[in-house]
Scaffold this motif. Structure first.
Motif, PDB file in Angstrom:
ATOM      1  N   VAL A 192      29.064 -37.683 -24.983  1.00  0.00           N
ATOM      2  CA  VAL A 192      27.738 -37.146 -24.646  1.00  0.00           C
ATOM      3  C   VAL A 192      27.877 -35.700 -24.170  1.00  0.00           C
ATOM      4  CG1 VAL A 192      25.795 -37.359 -23.040  1.00  0.00           C
ATOM      5  CG2 VAL A 192      26.757 -39.396 -24.122  1.00  0.00           C
ATOM      6  N   ASP A 193      28.881 -35.414 -23.359  1.00  0.00           N
ATOM      7  CA  ASP A 193      29.103 -34.054 -22.866  1.00  0.00           C
ATOM      8  C   ASP A 193      29.501 -33.125 -24.004  1.00  0.00           C
ATOM      9  OD1 ASP A 193      29.052 -34.237 -19.713  1.00  0.00           O
ATOM     10  OD2 ASP A 193      30.092 -36.017 -20.431  1.00  0.00           O
ATOM     11  N   PHE A 194      30.319 -33.614 -24.911  1.00  0.00           N
ATOM     12  CA  PHE A 194      30.717 -32.817 -26.074  1.00  0.00           C
ATOM     13  C   PHE A 194      29.514 -32.528 -26.964  1.00  0.00           C
ATOM     14  CE2 PHE A 194      32.013 -32.703 -30.548  1.00  0.00           C
ATOM     15  CZ  PHE A 194      32.930 -31.665 -30.541  1.00  0.00           C
ATOM     16  N   ASN A 195      28.760 -33.562 -27.295  1.00  0.00           N
ATOM     17  CA  ASN A 195      27.641 -33.395 -28.215  1.00  0.00           C
ATOM     18  C   ASN A 195      26.465 -32.644 -27.604  1.00  0.00           C
ATOM     19  OD1 ASN A 195      28.593 -36.521 -29.510  1.00  0.00           O
ATOM     20  ND2 ASN A 195      28.577 -34.632 -30.721  1.00  0.00           N
ATOM     21  N   TYR A 196      26.414 -32.546 -26.282  1.00  0.00           N
ATOM     22  CA  TYR A 196      25.378 -31.729 -25.652  1.00  0.00           C
ATOM     23  C   TYR A 196      25.535 -30.280 -26.095  1.00  0.00           C
ATOM     24  CZ  TYR A 196      22.216 -30.013 -22.014  1.00  0.00           C
ATOM     25  OH  TYR A 196      21.177 -29.432 -21.339  1.00  0.00           O
ATOM     26  N   PHE A 197      26.783 -29.812 -26.191  1.00  0.00           N
ATOM     27  CA  PHE A 197      27.050 -28.454 -26.642  1.00  0.00           C
ATOM     28  C   PHE A 197      27.103 -28.368 -28.173  1.00  0.00           C
ATOM     29  CE2 PHE A 197      28.920 -28.459 -22.358  1.00  0.00           C
ATOM     30  CZ  PHE A 197      28.296 -27.353 -21.823  1.00  0.00           C
ATOM     31  N   TYR A 198      27.566 -29.446 -28.817  1.00  0.00           N
ATOM     32  CA  TYR A 198      27.780 -29.417 -30.262  1.00  0.00           C
ATOM     33  C   TYR A 198      27.098 -30.614 -30.918  1.00  0.00           C
ATOM     34  CZ  TYR A 198      31.467 -26.301 -28.595  1.00  0.00           C
ATOM     35  OH  TYR A 198      32.169 -25.307 -27.964  1.00  0.00           O
ATOM     36  N   GLY A 200      25.621 -33.122 -33.461  1.00  0.00           N
ATOM     37  CA  GLY A 200      25.947 -33.387 -34.857  1.00  0.00           C
ATOM     38  C   GLY A 200      27.413 -33.255 -35.194  1.00  0.00           C
ATOM     39  N   LYS A 201      28.233 -32.764 -34.251  1.00  0.00           N
ATOM     40  CA  LYS A 201      29.666 -32.649 -34.480  1.00  0.00           C
ATOM     41  C   LYS A 201      30.367 -33.912 -33.977  1.00  0.00           C
ATOM     42  CE  LYS A 201      29.589 -28.403 -36.065  1.00  0.00           C
ATOM     43  NZ  LYS A 201      30.057 -28.018 -37.419  1.00  0.00           N
ATOM     44  N   GLU A 202      31.534 -34.172 -34.527  1.00  0.00           N
ATOM     45  CA  GLU A 202      32.269 -35.386 -34.160  1.00  0.00           C
ATOM     46  C   GLU A 202      33.265 -35.097 -33.044  1.00  0.00           C
ATOM     47  OE1 GLU A 202      35.278 -38.752 -36.080  1.00  0.00           O
ATOM     48  OE2 GLU A 202      34.711 -36.979 -37.253  1.00  0.00           O
ATOM     49  N   TYR A 203      33.165 -35.893 -31.989  1.00  0.00           N
ATOM     50  CA  TYR A 203      34.192 -35.834 -30.949  1.00  0.00           C
ATOM     51  C   TYR A 203      35.330 -36.749 -31.384  1.00  0.00           C
ATOM     52  CZ  TYR A 203      36.752 -36.620 -26.649  1.00  0.00           C
ATOM     53  OH  TYR A 203      37.752 -36.729 -25.729  1.00  0.00           O
ATOM     54  N   GLY A 211      35.652 -27.857 -33.303  1.00  0.00           N
ATOM     55  CA  GLY A 211      36.555 -28.215 -34.386  1.00  0.00           C
ATOM     56  C   GLY A 211      37.462 -29.369 -33.994  1.00  0.00           C
ATOM     57  N   GLY A 212      37.959 -30.086 -35.001  1.00  0.00           N
ATOM     58  CA  GLY A 212      38.861 -31.193 -34.734  1.00  0.00           C
ATOM     59  C   GLY A 212      40.301 -30.781 -34.927  1.00  0.00           C
ATOM     60  N   VAL A 213      41.190 -31.389 -34.159  1.00  0.00           N
ATOM     61  CA  VAL A 213      42.625 -31.168 -34.334  1.00  0.00           C
ATOM     62  C   VAL A 213      43.106 -32.192 -35.352  1.00  0.00           C
ATOM     63  CG1 VAL A 213      44.883 -31.158 -33.242  1.00  0.00           C
ATOM     64  CG2 VAL A 213      42.893 -30.257 -32.005  1.00  0.00           C
ATOM     65  N   GLN A 214      43.544 -31.716 -36.524  1.00  0.00           N
ATOM     66  CA  GLN A 214      43.941 -32.603 -37.614  1.00  0.00           C
ATOM     67  C   GLN A 214      45.343 -33.166 -37.425  1.00  0.00           C
ATOM     68  OE1 GLN A 214      41.594 -33.375 -40.178  1.00  0.00           O
ATOM     69  NE2 GLN A 214      40.451 -32.411 -38.497  1.00  0.00           N
ATOM     70  N   GLU A 221      60.515 -23.618 -33.584  1.00  0.00           N
ATOM     71  CA  GLU A 221      61.574 -23.118 -32.705  1.00  0.00           C
ATOM     72  C   GLU A 221      60.991 -22.422 -31.477  1.00  0.00           C
ATOM     73  OE1 GLU A 221      65.189 -19.802 -32.682  1.00  0.00           O
ATOM     74  OE2 GLU A 221      64.190 -20.308 -34.576  1.00  0.00           O
ATOM     75  N   ASN A 222      59.903 -21.701 -31.659  1.00  0.00           N
ATOM     76  CA  ASN A 222      59.351 -20.898 -30.569  1.00  0.00           C
ATOM     77  C   ASN A 222      58.012 -21.424 -30.064  1.00  0.00           C
ATOM     78  OD1 ASN A 222      58.025 -20.284 -32.906  1.00  0.00           O
ATOM     79  ND2 ASN A 222      58.124 -18.050 -32.668  1.00  0.00           N
ATOM     80  N   GLY A 223      57.768 -22.742 -30.241  1.00  0.00           N
ATOM     81  CA  GLY A 223      56.549 -23.287 -29.667  1.00  0.00           C
ATOM     82  C   GLY A 223      56.042 -24.536 -30.369  1.00  0.00           C
ATOM     83  N   ILE A 224      54.761 -24.807 -30.148  1.00  0.00           N
ATOM     84  CA  ILE A 224      54.089 -25.989 -30.690  1.00  0.00           C
ATOM     85  C   ILE A 224      52.880 -25.533 -31.493  1.00  0.00           C
ATOM     86  CG2 ILE A 224      52.866 -28.134 -30.113  1.00  0.00           C
ATOM     87  CD1 ILE A 224      55.753 -28.321 -29.381  1.00  0.00           C
ATOM     88  N   ILE A 225      52.683 -26.161 -32.665  1.00  0.00           N
ATOM     89  CA  ILE A 225      51.529 -25.874 -33.510  1.00  0.00           C
ATOM     90  C   ILE A 225      50.600 -27.081 -33.496  1.00  0.00           C
ATOM     91  CG2 ILE A 225      50.725 -25.332 -35.842  1.00  0.00           C
ATOM     92  CD1 ILE A 225      53.618 -24.232 -36.345  1.00  0.00           C
ATOM     93  N   HIS A 226      49.286 -26.798 -33.317  1.00  0.00           N
ATOM     94  CA  HIS A 226      48.264 -27.829 -33.495  1.00  0.00           C
ATOM     95  C   HIS A 226      47.358 -27.381 -34.637  1.00  0.00           C
ATOM     96  CE1 HIS A 226      49.574 -29.609 -29.742  1.00  0.00           C
ATOM     97  NE2 HIS A 226      49.336 -28.460 -29.099  1.00  0.00           N
ATOM     98  N   GLU A 227      47.282 -28.181 -35.676  1.00  0.00           N
ATOM     99  CA  GLU A 227      46.468 -27.848 -36.852  1.00  0.00           C
ATOM    100  C   GLU A 227      45.000 -28.164 -36.567  1.00  0.00           C
ATOM    101  OE1 GLU A 227      45.740 -29.343 -41.472  1.00  0.00           O
ATOM    102  OE2 GLU A 227      47.434 -30.104 -40.300  1.00  0.00           O
ATOM    103  N   VAL A 228      44.130 -27.156 -36.742  1.00  0.00           N
ATOM    104  CA  VAL A 228      42.699 -27.341 -36.495  1.00  0.00           C
ATOM    105  C   VAL A 228      41.913 -27.073 -37.770  1.00  0.00           C
ATOM    106  CG1 VAL A 228      42.852 -26.809 -34.040  1.00  0.00           C
ATOM    107  CG2 VAL A 228      42.458 -24.960 -35.661  1.00  0.00           C
ATOM    108  N   ASP A 229      40.707 -27.628 -37.826  1.00  0.00           N
ATOM    109  CA  ASP A 229      39.907 -27.527 -39.043  1.00  0.00           C
ATOM    110  C   ASP A 229      38.776 -26.516 -38.924  1.00  0.00           C
ATOM    111  OD1 ASP A 229      38.094 -28.775 -37.402  1.00  0.00           O
ATOM    112  OD2 ASP A 229      38.029 -30.657 -38.526  1.00  0.00           O
ATOM    113  N   LYS A 230      38.898 -25.601 -37.953  1.00  0.00           N
ATOM    114  CA  LYS A 230      37.879 -24.561 -37.808  1.00  0.00           C
ATOM    115  C   LYS A 230      38.528 -23.263 -37.380  1.00  0.00           C
ATOM    116  CE  LYS A 230      33.507 -23.276 -35.784  1.00  0.00           C
ATOM    117  NZ  LYS A 230      32.327 -23.645 -35.000  1.00  0.00           N
ATOM    118  N   VAL A 231      38.015 -22.158 -37.911  1.00  0.00           N
ATOM    119  CA  VAL A 231      38.449 -20.826 -37.506  1.00  0.00           C
ATOM    120  C   VAL A 231      37.646 -20.423 -36.283  1.00  0.00           C
ATOM    121  CG1 VAL A 231      38.607 -18.398 -38.162  1.00  0.00           C
ATOM    122  CG2 VAL A 231      39.020 -20.193 -39.871  1.00  0.00           C
TER     123      VAL A 231
END
Length: 748
Positions: A192-198, A200-203, A211-214, A221-231
């Motif tokens: 509810v808190d997420f959709n208040y700001f967004y 129609g978007k999926e939490y 955006g969602g983390v895919q 080697e130099n960190g962690i990558i999280h793939e997201v579906d929005k720029v």
């Protein structure tokens, strides 16, 4: 010499062999392990679905940085995210994104330090990790120097990076916001808190903005990558959002609110150190100014650093601003702020500070938890977040809500407002603001009547505030003698406090057509009693001086009561209470005379000053005076010395035992540290002035009701007695005291 040369020729090949062996061992020991993943840039290339993003990394000049050692978290938008982005921007491919935009996308996707998904919800406090207490992280992006037009003048500006201040080594980096199941569960938040700001978007349980983390936790080697579906481009700060809205001209929603903030609570301050840094960095010669918001505000809308009480506190919280739109601002400014002022620019600075603070919260206000937060004035939020909020944004330094109503703040809808927003009452306002009176009478949940003296009246009666010495001054109109500082402010405080009456049941609704007595102050900190009679007011000071206070003009009706304007002060008296009893006793046919005859001839009474031993000016008392018949009965009962058949007039005890009897009797009929009346406000056991033979305190019981009016005093002894007040002759005013006539004496 020849031998020596031959010796070296033999040694050098051996050294070369040894050196070669050592280098092999060294390189093997310190070689990059085969199992180590490639750096972030190479990993993105290997994964194959980040072609657009790696192109931007190169264009932004970050390929080398992300190909080396480091410690980063990268929220990397995949190629599908860019396909959507191209459509939204009306472009066809990554080559159409300019260098500046590329840098924004890349730097804002880059977070300092490497965090797995299960670490992002934890706050890195100075004391260690605080589990599930974070929803933001600092990124590598910051705005830096900005070219602006300020009051028609081109200017290079940097934003303040502290609330009311600036730290030179801090770039004011923007934060990225994400949502995790762990954080939501710990804070009892939900989709509810997420959709208040967004809407129609999926939490999904792990979102970066909307955006969602895919795929999470891609190790490099130099960190962690999280793939997201929005720029994600860097969002504006709260201050920038208002500024951008104002630039829309007639299409602006919040221009009136923005102008109040910008024109009255912002300063641009030249800074030589920042200017020198700018010149070294750019080669340009412009002066650089820091944009400061007034330090009296709850937060600086342009600071990205949250409170900075700890280095990383921005991970765990952010700011909130609830900005009223123009349709809400215009009538408020016209009808409330400018009721007594000719124009907005004539308002005092504190009005702007208070109004803006009423719409600020030093926390991120989650929509399902609005009742948990207070604004910058310590008030609850008085918005319906379903009906009143017309705009909601998660920005770089917190949450922004646009509202179709203003915060109905205590300061603008209470009897306090009558003085606060009227330049004719600056002295009263100044004293209110420096004491607890402001908080008391501005509470719109409690009802009050305020009797308000103007500056003109206060000055005519000797009260003023010296701006140069920052202190109150009182000059007696009769003697010309002056006091200043605490002595003067204490006098005025007592008068103004006695001009405030708590009226929870509308006790003064008919003040112009009725009469009575009432206690001033509020329920927790009682003041003194005053009387009213058909629009005229009297305090103990007025009765002693033979003056009256008239209600003049039209009352000012506010949400928590009514303000009445007055032509005189509800003053206090320095006369001893004994003189008040004497005056009552000397009235023709007085029922106070017998008691006073014992009092004036007792060891307790000072015939010159009227002071009663044990009774101090400025302390609350209740005088329970038995009438003449009750005094005669006390003599018959042997409680008082005397001969009833010959009367008690001017009886002077000669024996010490008789003197003690009289002193005990009088002391037992004086209650200390309490003023009791027939208003139901004072009930229970209260201490008297009398001490028993062991030096212990003695008490009597007080029972009071307002409707019907009753006031009963009872002895707390084996031979208990009670005395009922005689209403027509009671409630006589004295210094912080009431004098009552009763139909019996109290046995001890």
């Amino acid at each position: 010499m020849k031998r020596k040369i031959n010796y070296y020729l033999l040694i050098l090949p051996l050294l070369a062999i040894f050196a070669s062996c050592s280098r092999d061992v060294f390189d093997e020991y310190y070689a990059r392990p085969d199992y180590l993943e490639d750096p972030i840039y190479q990993r993105l290339e290997e994964l194959g679905n980040f072609k657009n993003f790696t192109a931007l990394i190169e264009k932004a000049g970050y390929k080398d940085i992300l190909s080396k050692s480091g410690y980063w978290t990268m929220f990397a938008p995949n190629d599908a995210a860019f396909t959507t982005y191209f459509q939204e921007k009306g472009i066809s491919n990554v080559s159409q994104i300019d260098e500046a935009t590329a840098a924004k996308i890349v730097r804002y996707a880059l977070v300092y330090n490497a965090f797995r998904e299960d670490q992002l919800s934890d706050y890195q406090s100075a004391q260690g990790w605080v589990k599930d207490n974070a929803f933001r992280r600092r990124t590598a992006y910051y705005d830096g120097y900005q070219n602006k037009i300020v009051n028609g003048t081109p200017m290079v500006v940097v934003d303040a990076n502290r609330n009311g201040g600036y730290a030179f080594a801090d770039n004011n980096n923007k934060y990225v916001t994400y949502f995790t199941d762990e954080y939501f569960a710990a804070k009892t938040l939900s989709d509810v808190d997420f959709n208040y700001f967004y809407p129609g978007k999926e939490y999904t349980g792990f979102n970066l903005f909307d955006g969602g983390v895919q795929q999470a936790d891609i190790v490099a080697e130099n960190g962690i990558i999280h793939e997201v579906d929005k720029v994600s481009l860097p969002p504006l700060s709260i201050g920038q959002y208002l500024e951008e809205d104002n630039a829309k001209g007639t299409a602006s929603k919040y221009s009136e609110f923005y102008k109040m903030l910008e024109e009255h609570l912002v300063t641009y301050v030249f800074n030589q150190t920042v200017t020198t840094s700018y010149k070294n960095f750019t080669g340009k010669s412009d002066d650089v100014y820091i944009k400061f918001y007034n330090s009296g505000l709850t937060f600086s809308p342009n600071s990205e650093n949250y409170l900075k009480e700890a280095d990383n506190d921005g991970q765990s919280d952010g700011f909130t601003m609830i900005a009223p739109d123009n349709t809400a601002m215009e009538p408020f400014v016209r009808d409330i702020l400018l009721k007594h002022f000719p124009s907005v620019d004539k308002l005092p600075l504190y009005v702007f500070q208070d109004f803006i603070n009423a719409h600020m919260v030093q926390n991120a206000v989650w929509p399902s938890k609005t009742a948990s937060y207070d604004n910058g004035l310590g008030e609850d939020l008085r918005f319906d977040f379903n009906a009143n909020i017309i705009d909601k944004k998660i920005l770089s330094n917190g949450f922004f809500y646009g509202s179709n109503v203003i915060q109905k703040s205590n300061l603008f809808y209470s009897v306090y407002t009558s003085a606060y927003l009227d330049p004719a009452f600056t002295l009263a306002t100044r004293l209110y603001n420096s004491t607890e009176i402001k908080q008391m009478i501005s509470n719109i949940r409690n009802k009050f009547v305020l009797f308000l003296p103007s500056d003109t009246l206060l000055r005519s009666l000797g009260y003023n505030y010296d701006i140069n010495s920052s202190q109150w001054v009182y000059t007696s109109p009769t003697t010309g003698l002056s006091v200043s500082g605490g002595a003067a402010s204490s006098r005025l405080y007592r008068i103004l406090y006695n001009s405030i009456v708590a009226t929870p049941n509308g006790e003064l609704d008919n003040i112009l057509t009725s009469s009575g007595i009432i206690r001033t102050g509020d329920m927790d900190f009682p003041g003194e009693y005053i009387k009213w009679d058909h629009g005229k007011l009297y305090s103990a000071g007025n009765e002693a001086a033979g003056t009256v206070v008239n209600i003049v003009g039209e009352p000012d009706v506010q949400q928590n009561g009514v303000t009445y304007y007055i032509d005189n002060l509800l003053g206090f008296t320095d006369r001893a209470q004994g003189l008040e009893i004497k005056e009552l006793a000397e009235m023709p046919g007085s029922q106070f005379s017998s008691f006073f005859n014992y009092l004036k001839n007792s060891i307790l009474y000072n015939t010159t000053t009227g002071a009663i031993q044990g009774v101090s000016l400025g302390t609350s008392y209740t005088f329970v005076v038995p009438n003449n018949a009750a005094i005669t009965q006390a003599v018959r009962d042997g409680v008082l010395p005397g001969t009833p058949s010959t009367g008690v007039a001017n009886y002077t005890p000669s024996l010490q035992g008789d003197k003690d009897k009289v002193a005990d009797f009088i002391s037992y009929h004086i209650l200390t540290n309490v003023t009791a009346s027939d208003d139901g406000l004072t009930t229970g056991q209260f201490e008297t002035l009398r001490k028993d033979s062991f030096g212990e305190k003695t008490y009597i019981q007080v029972e009071s009701t307002r409707s019907p009016s009753t006031l009963v005093f009872k002895s707390i002894t084996a031979n208990s007695s009670s005395a009922n007040y005689i209403k027509a002759s009671s409630n006589n005013l004295a210094d912080r005291s009431l004098i009552h006539l009763v139909d019996n004496y109290l046995k001890f």
